[in-house]
Enzyme design. Sequence first.
Site, PDB file in Angstrom:
ATOM      1  CG  ASP A 115      -1.951  -1.029   1.418  1.00  0.00           C
ATOM      2  OD1 ASP A 115      -2.175  -1.740   0.175  1.00  0.00           O
ATOM      3  OD2 ASP A 115      -2.202  -1.359   2.517  1.00  0.00           O
TER       4      ASP A 115
HETATM    5  N1  URA Z   1      -1.254  -5.789   3.956  1.00  0.00           N
HETATM    6  C1  URA Z   1      -1.921  -4.732   3.891  1.00  0.00           C
HETATM    7  O1  URA Z   1      -2.959  -4.716   4.721  1.00  0.00           O
HETATM    8  N2  URA Z   1      -1.014  -3.762   3.298  1.00  0.00           N
HETATM    9  C2  URA Z   1       0.135  -4.013   2.592  1.00  0.00           C
HETATM   10  O2  URA Z   1       0.608  -2.953   2.216  1.00  0.00           O
HETATM   11  C3  URA Z   1       0.653  -5.459   2.644  1.00  0.00           C
HETATM   12  C4  URA Z   1      -0.132  -6.085   3.227  1.00  0.00           C
END
Ligand code: URA
Length: 244
Positions: A115
């Site tokens: 993310d």
């Molecule tokens: N899980 C998440 O919620 N976000 C990420 O970036 C990676 C794994």
Amino acid sequence: MQLQDILYSQGFGTRRICAGLIQQGHVQIEVNGELAPCDDALEDIAVEEGWRFSVQGVVWPYHAKAYVLLHKPAGYECSHKPSAWPSLYTLLPACLRQRPQKSAVQGVQAVGRLDQDTTGMLVLTDDGPLIHRMSSPKHHVPKVYEVTTDRALDERQVQRLLEGVVLDDSPKPVRAAACEAVSTHHLRLTLTEGKYHQVKRMVAAVGNHVVGLHRSQIGDMPLPQALAPGQWRWITPAELKLLS
Ligand code: URA
């Protein structure tokens, strides 16, 4: 392999641009361990991994396939066409971004996504089979996340993450392969699959909330401490074995 094809394969532009760079004297090549000028675009070179050349003074090692480790900082999207934040690919040098397409793989790609606000370890490559192996749920490559939570953790939350929680997109429970509370607000969670926002959704499902997320390890390889946020480096063949 002709010198112009080597430069092309490494992302220095079209064959015509690469031939021009060479003919204009902007390219040096490694001969007996030293860089020496070469203005023959058709020079035939027995190229091997790590063989060096320079383009306009920038020294570059030849790699048939690119295997790159990046320490992702917060505030970057793992997309070539980001919607709100800069693209993570802007952290790589232009030649890595411009390597030509190999079979089904469109240049260098991130293996899975993090993310925008997640930091940590990301592998990028133009090796299609490796992308497939590392992303396939069948291969169960473990990924370790350091999770900072809003509220204090308790043993019940850790147990539920290990036993499995149901997320809103499937009735099949997802469970952590390993999970421990490192401190009151720090959870270390290992996942072997990579669903959308999986860590955040799993932590929400047990009644807590993620305020910080960092990927610290993929497979058996931890994120090297010397690699600062925003920095990248080549992955060695020995490290490649640890990753997948
Ligand atoms: N899980 C998440 O919620 N976000 C990420 O970036 C990676 C794994």
